[in-house]
Design a protein around this motif. Structure first.
Motif, PDB file in Angstrom:
ATOM      1  N   GLU A 171      37.725  70.683  18.887  1.00 46.01           N
ATOM      2  CA  GLU A 171      38.294  69.699  19.806  1.00 46.01           C
ATOM      3  C   GLU A 171      39.787  69.963  19.893  1.00 46.01           C
ATOM      4  O   GLU A 171      40.439  70.201  18.876  1.00 46.01           O
ATOM      5  CB  GLU A 171      38.031  68.286  19.276  1.00 46.01           C
ATOM      6  CG  GLU A 171      38.433  67.200  20.226  1.00 46.01           C
ATOM      7  CD  GLU A 171      37.971  65.835  19.744  1.00 46.01           C
ATOM      8  OE1 GLU A 171      38.475  64.854  20.301  1.00 46.01           O
ATOM      9  OE2 GLU A 171      37.137  65.743  18.828  1.00 46.01           O
ATOM     10  N   GLN A 172      40.333  69.941  21.119  1.00 46.26           N
ATOM     11  CA  GLN A 172      41.757  70.208  21.274  1.00 46.26           C
ATOM     12  C   GLN A 172      42.234  69.700  22.632  1.00 46.26           C
ATOM     13  O   GLN A 172      41.460  69.578  23.576  1.00 46.26           O
ATOM     14  CB  GLN A 172      42.035  71.712  21.169  1.00 46.26           C
ATOM     15  CG  GLN A 172      43.505  72.039  21.105  1.00 46.26           C
ATOM     16  CD  GLN A 172      43.754  73.515  20.805  1.00 46.26           C
ATOM     17  OE1 GLN A 172      42.840  74.324  20.791  1.00 46.26           O
ATOM     18  NE2 GLN A 172      44.998  73.859  20.581  1.00 46.26           N
ATOM     19  N   GLU A 173      43.534  69.431  22.717  1.00 46.20           N
ATOM     20  CA  GLU A 173      44.188  69.097  23.976  1.00 46.20           C
ATOM     21  C   GLU A 173      45.316  70.092  24.177  1.00 46.20           C
ATOM     22  O   GLU A 173      46.078  70.381  23.251  1.00 46.20           O
ATOM     23  CB  GLU A 173      44.736  67.673  23.943  1.00 46.20           C
ATOM     24  CG  GLU A 173      45.403  67.273  25.240  1.00 46.20           C
ATOM     25  CD  GLU A 173      45.807  65.812  25.277  1.00 46.20           C
ATOM     26  OE1 GLU A 173      46.762  65.510  26.009  1.00 46.20           O
ATOM     27  OE2 GLU A 173      45.172  64.987  24.596  1.00 46.20           O
ATOM     28  N   GLN A 219      41.551  68.732  27.939  1.00 47.30           N
ATOM     29  CA  GLN A 219      40.994  68.260  26.680  1.00 47.30           C
ATOM     30  C   GLN A 219      39.577  68.807  26.639  1.00 47.30           C
ATOM     31  O   GLN A 219      38.841  68.682  27.617  1.00 47.30           O
ATOM     32  CB  GLN A 219      40.953  66.733  26.637  1.00 47.30           C
ATOM     33  CG  GLN A 219      42.295  66.084  26.795  1.00 47.30           C
ATOM     34  CD  GLN A 219      42.170  64.580  27.046  1.00 47.30           C
ATOM     35  OE1 GLN A 219      41.140  64.070  27.421  1.00 47.30           O
ATOM     36  NE2 GLN A 219      43.272  63.882  26.832  1.00 47.30           N
ATOM     37  N   TYR A 220      39.222  69.434  25.539  1.00 46.73           N
ATOM     38  CA  TYR A 220      37.855  69.924  25.426  1.00 46.73           C
ATOM     39  C   TYR A 220      37.326  69.594  24.043  1.00 46.73           C
ATOM     40  O   TYR A 220      38.074  69.415  23.083  1.00 46.73           O
ATOM     41  CB  TYR A 220      37.762  71.431  25.689  1.00 46.73           C
ATOM     42  CG  TYR A 220      38.420  72.284  24.631  1.00 46.73           C
ATOM     43  CD1 TYR A 220      37.699  72.699  23.508  1.00 46.73           C
ATOM     44  CD2 TYR A 220      39.747  72.670  24.738  1.00 46.73           C
ATOM     45  CE1 TYR A 220      38.303  73.467  22.529  1.00 46.73           C
ATOM     46  CE2 TYR A 220      40.343  73.441  23.769  1.00 46.73           C
ATOM     47  CZ  TYR A 220      39.619  73.842  22.666  1.00 46.73           C
ATOM     48  OH  TYR A 220      40.214  74.596  21.705  1.00 46.73           O
ATOM     49  N   ARG A 256      46.679  69.453  32.210  1.00 39.31           N
ATOM     50  CA  ARG A 256      46.407  69.054  30.829  1.00 39.31           C
ATOM     51  C   ARG A 256      44.895  69.107  30.648  1.00 39.31           C
ATOM     52  O   ARG A 256      44.154  68.527  31.434  1.00 39.31           O
ATOM     53  CB  ARG A 256      46.925  67.637  30.574  1.00 39.31           C
ATOM     54  CG  ARG A 256      46.858  67.285  29.090  1.00 39.31           C
ATOM     55  CD  ARG A 256      47.510  65.970  28.811  1.00 39.31           C
ATOM     56  NE  ARG A 256      46.510  64.941  29.029  1.00 39.31           N
ATOM     57  CZ  ARG A 256      46.773  63.678  29.280  1.00 39.31           C
ATOM     58  NH1 ARG A 256      48.012  63.267  29.383  1.00 39.31           N
ATOM     59  NH2 ARG A 256      45.811  62.820  29.437  1.00 39.31           N
TER      60      ARG A 256
END
Length: 156
Positions: free
Chosen positions: A135-137, A147-148, A145
């Motif tokens: 998970e990261q932004e 997010q995934y 931007r």
């Protein structure tokens, strides 16, 4: 959505969630299932409205001379997935078009076969391990931007 699919054997199934916010305030969200026996490549344009635009094209040697027509091409953010046995390569891309509309309008006497050219620019590549959650932004240089999150299925 545009999809190109080829089959292969993959190791782990899971779910990829992607949220992309543009610098214009648009938000796109997708949830992509990554199947054990699914395709090894997928690509899509994010968003339904405005994602495809029409551009002029011209063919000069038609039976009645020059023929103008319109081409629909994708425009805006998208993603590509390349699935290997143990990894997932998530690529955030931007679809753009080099329009020839002005040149076509300027052709009064001389004609040259002309059409728009699609351009796909890779903005970022993210490599994921198919068996590990992630998970990261990220904030991209163009102002997007993203997010995934990737969650492999339990019991694999």
């Amino acid at each position: 959505m545009l999809f190109a699919l080829f089959t292969s054997q993959a190791h782990t199934s899971g779910t990829l969630q992607l949220k992309l916010l543009t610098d214009h305030g648009d938000t796109f969200e997708i949830e992509q299932q990554v199947e054990r026996d699914g395709p090894d490549f997928a690509s899509a344009i994010l968003g339904e409205e405005g994602a495809v635009r029409e551009y002029q094209a011209i063919k000069c040697d038609g039976p009645w001379g020059a023929v103008k027509y319109r081409m629909a091409l994708p425009n805006g953010p998208g993603y590509q997935l390349e699935l290997a046995r143990d990894t997932i390569l998530l690529r955030i891309v931007e679809h753009a078009v080099v329009s020839e509309d002005r040149n076509i309008e300027a052709m009064k006497i001389h004609c040259r076969d002309t059409q728009p050219r699609p351009v796909v620019k890779s903005l970022v590549e993210i490599q994921l391990d198919r068996s590990s959650p992630a998970e990261q932004e990220l904030i991209l240089p163009n102002g997007y931007r993203i997010q995934y999150s990737y969650l492999p299925e339990q019991g694999e």
